[in-house]
Design a protein around this motif. Structure first.
Motif, short mmCIF file in Angstrom:
data_model
loop_
_atom_site.label_atom_id
_atom_site.label_comp_id
_atom_site.label_asym_id
_atom_site.label_seq_id
_atom_site.Cartn_x
_atom_site.Cartn_y
_atom_site.Cartn_z
N ILE A 1 0.87 -1.18 0.00
CA ILE A 1 0.00 0.00 0.00
C ILE A 1 0.90 1.22 0.00
O ILE A 1 1.76 1.37 0.87
N ILE B 1 -12.71 7.00 -9.05
CA ILE B 1 -12.94 7.10 -7.61
C ILE B 1 -14.21 7.90 -7.36
O ILE B 1 -14.70 8.61 -8.24
N GLU C 1 -13.61 10.66 -2.02
CA GLU C 1 -12.21 10.31 -2.28
C GLU C 1 -11.57 11.41 -3.14
O GLU C 1 -10.43 11.82 -2.89
N GLY D 1 -10.69 14.41 -1.19
CA GLY D 1 -9.42 14.17 -0.50
C GLY D 1 -8.24 14.44 -1.42
O GLY D 1 -7.25 15.05 -1.01
N ILE E 1 -3.21 10.13 -3.09
CA ILE E 1 -4.19 9.06 -2.87
C ILE E 1 -3.46 7.77 -2.54
O ILE E 1 -2.36 7.52 -3.05
N TRP E 2 -4.06 6.94 -1.66
CA TRP E 2 -3.44 5.65 -1.36
C TRP E 2 -3.91 4.64 -2.39
O TRP E 2 -5.01 4.71 -2.91
N ILE E 3 -3.01 3.72 -2.70
CA ILE E 3 -3.36 2.66 -3.65
C ILE E 3 -2.60 1.40 -3.25
O ILE E 3 -1.46 1.47 -2.79
N TYR F 1 -10.17 -6.16 -9.66
CA TYR F 1 -9.70 -4.84 -9.22
C TYR F 1 -8.17 -4.75 -9.28
O TYR F 1 -7.54 -4.01 -8.53
N ILE G 1 -14.56 0.21 -6.65
CA ILE G 1 -14.80 1.62 -6.35
C ILE G 1 -15.78 1.74 -5.19
O ILE G 1 -15.60 2.57 -4.28
N ARG H 1 -14.12 1.24 -1.72
CA ARG H 1 -13.41 2.43 -1.24
C ARG H 1 -14.39 3.54 -0.85
O ARG H 1 -14.21 4.21 0.17
N ASN I 1 -14.70 5.41 2.79
CA ASN I 1 -14.52 6.86 2.85
C ASN I 1 -15.72 7.56 3.48
O ASN I 1 -15.59 8.62 4.07
N LEU J 1 -13.50 9.66 5.58
CA LEU J 1 -12.35 10.43 5.09
C LEU J 1 -12.43 11.90 5.48
O LEU J 1 -11.41 12.51 5.88
N LEU K 1 -9.71 13.89 7.58
CA LEU K 1 -8.91 14.99 7.04
C LEU K 1 -9.08 16.26 7.85
O LEU K 1 -8.15 17.05 8.00
#
Lengths: 422, 166
Positions: free
Chosen positions: A25, A138, A142, A145, A152-154, A192, B89, B92, B96, B152, B156
């Motif tokens: 990650i 996304i 997200e 952010g 961004i985290w991946i 994914y 997607i 995530r 979030n 998220l 933040l």
């Protein structure tokens, strides 16, 4: 130590590292963030205000209006006004208003290059992978952010290599490849992870056909769909004022570890059609025994780019649709529509009695004033035929290539373009 | 933190057009949420209660990146979604937005409507009828911290407040 895949190389660069390992990650710096008028400013503005920040870098953002355009009521007008105000307030220059669907406009306007790490506020963002950029979709939070932090985290993905050898027959296209793959591998076939397309049949594809492949990687469940850049890529980009220089680095190394390597023979591929309500229902067109259709839809980022318009028109030229069939054409971009018009392609649609719709997502996403009515049976060049997506839950959508859509419009039922186009 | 509720058992391939139909995407969340899952469970939006858990098959949330698919579920009181697999997607997006999601291959015994208790921290799902506890795979620490912050944006907010001393 083994080599790296193209996916690893792009992510490594985005992290400022020489290499990254699959499964790690990491936090990557975003080269470009693309949003449209649905997932963009109307969702981002309240979050950035709550955080008390402006966008991290206005020069790394593109805003493209394609969902709520053309505005047709107070709600959609309000969204357009908010979008314009926000772009101005944030000093964003790359604002493409009503020029077409974001996945087509972005590369058209010279924003993509091989090796870029890009996020898009739309599930068909994998389209950018056709250019050797790591681009994925996304959600709006997200994206907020990313807008605030530029990062961004991946999880570094494995790569699933899908190789197509030989050559496609006439009237068989990238769309047929993708429908076949959805049927063969399933909508979670991509896991994914990064999907990469290779082989002689892929290299022979035009840039827009390659975009169709990358685009429908979303339906295959991949995070992105990558194609190594080559002369075809460079010609497309150079025509648009982008000079990426050498692309030698942006390849999967011969000794890189792959999660899987699928091999197919393009020569054997017949036109494919996916029955309601899933792209994974794809079968050879011969399996459909004269299924009647009443709407033939040529639209979306997947199926109404310049090549798609040309292909459909080549079948429709001097032909009429069957009685009771309505042809709808929603070109994917203003630029592609203008080129098509200059070639006489749009006139072919008009002569066939087609209704030309605006260059927006429109019916594909179930947005806007035109939606499929109760019990309508539609053959469509779009990517997704989920129940109720394009209109009434009772509507039935079959997915096919633009050639197949045109052939079916003429026949009045699902028809093989290799037969109809004689 | 535990919360009792009922299980809503759904099949495979529940996509984002079912969760957040395009027709209602123009307006606000509560209007959209009223139509969540309408085409597969028409009573869901009106009968879902805080504490309820969604239990699904494979490919839950495939399709669009529209996060309203996760937002609507949270709005209707769903405290967790358990599924054999998720659209990437959606997975995530859910995290979030502070909606816990867990992959599991051990969900087939759960019946629709049965009473369950979700424990986000363990993490586990307990079936009230027989006391069976289904252990779930914990999330990576950094995602768990984000969930505990509420998603998220609250996460933040804390980060930005720390960076700008008052």
């Amino acid at each position: 130590m083994s080599g790296q895949t193209l996916a690893q190389k792009v992510i490594a660069r985005a992290c400022g590292r020489a290499r990254v390992e699959t499964g790690e990650i990491v936090t990557a710096n975003v080269d470009l963030a693309m949003v449209h008028d649905s997932s963009g400013p109307r969702r981002l503005k309240p979050v950035l205000e709550r955080l008390g920040v402006d966008v991290w870098d206005p020069d790394k953002i593109a805003v493209i209006t394609d969902h709520f355009v053309p505005a047709y009521d107070d709600g959609t007008r309000e969204i357009q006004a908010l979008t314009k105000d926000w772009v101005r307030a944030q000093n964003i220059c790359a604002f493409h208003d009503q020029m077409g669907i974001c996945h087509v406009v972005l590369p058209e306007q010279g924003h993509l290059q091989p090796g870029m790490f890009v996020v898009g506020g739309d599930s068909h963002s994998p389209t950018g992978g056709a250019f050797g950029a790591y681009m994925f979709g996304i959600g709006a939070t997200e994206m907020a952010g990313v807008m605030a932090t530029g990062k961004i985290w991946i999880m570094v993905p494995e790569t699933i290599m899908i190789e197509w050898r030989g050559a496609l027959q006439d009237y068989v296209t990238a769309k047929d490849i993708m429908l076949f793959l959805c049927g063969a591998l399933g909508m979670d076939g991509g896991g994914y992870q990064a999907v990469q397309y290779s082989g002689s049949a892929i290299s022979a594809l035009s840039m827009r056909e390659r975009m169709t492949l990358a685009n429908m990687t979303a339906e295959l469940g991949g995070q992105t769909g990558l194609i190594e850049p080559d002369r075809v890529t460079l010609d497309f980009l150079e025509e648009r004022g982008v000079s990426p220089g050498s692309t030698d680095h942006w390849r999967t190394d011969a000794d890189a570890r792959l999660l899987a390597h699928h091999r197919f023979h393009a020569n054997r591929l017949a036109p494919q059609v996916a029955a309601p309500h899933s792209p994974a229902n794809a079968r050879d067109i011969s399996a459909y025994d004269k299924t009647p259709v009443s709407v033939a839809y040529i639209g979306a980022c997947t199926g109404a780019k310049l090549d798609d318009l040309r292909n459909a028109a080549s079948v429709l030229e001097n032909r009429n649709p069957a009685r009771g069939v309505e042809i709808l054409v929603a070109p994917a971009s203003v630029q592609d529509q203008e080129i098509a018009a200059s070639e006489g392609v749009m006139k072919i649609f008009e002569d066939a009695g087609a209704r030309i719709l605006p260059t927006s997502c429109g019916i594909c996403a179930g947005y806007g004033a035109n939606r499929l009515g109760e019990d309508v049976v539609c053959i469509s060049s779009t990517a997704r035929n989920f129940k109720g997506r394009m209109g009434a839950p009772s509507s039935q959508v079959y997915l096919g290539s633009p050639y197949t859509v045109a052939a079916s419009a003429i026949a009045g039922y699902i028809a093989d373009p290799r037969e109809v186009a004689l | 933190m535990t919360k009792p509720g009922r299980a809503w058992v759904l099949g495979d391939d529940i996509d984002t057009d079912v969760l957040a139909p395009g027709k209602y995407m123009q307006g606000g969340l509560s209007g959209l949420a009223a139509h969540c899952l309408e085409t597969v469970r028409p009573e869901f939006a009106s009968e879902a209660r805080p504490g309820d858990v969604l239990v699904a098959g494979k490919n839950f949330g495939i399709g669009s990146s529209r996060e309203q698919a996760a937002e609507a579920l949270r709005h209707l009181g769903i405290v967790a979604v358990l599924a054999r697999s998720f659209g990437g997607i959606f997975y995530r997006n859910a995290l979030n937005l502070g909606l816990p999601v867990f992959r599991s291959d051990d969900l087939s015994e759960i019946t629709d409507g049965e009473k369950v208790v979700m424990d986000i921290d363990a993490p586990s799902l307990t079936r009230t009828s027989n006391g069976e506890k289904i252990d779930l795979e914990p999330l990576p620490d950094f995602l768990l911290h984000m969930l505990h912050d509420g998603g998220l944006v609250p996460h933040l907010e804390k980060k930005f407040k720390r960076a700008t001393p008052e």
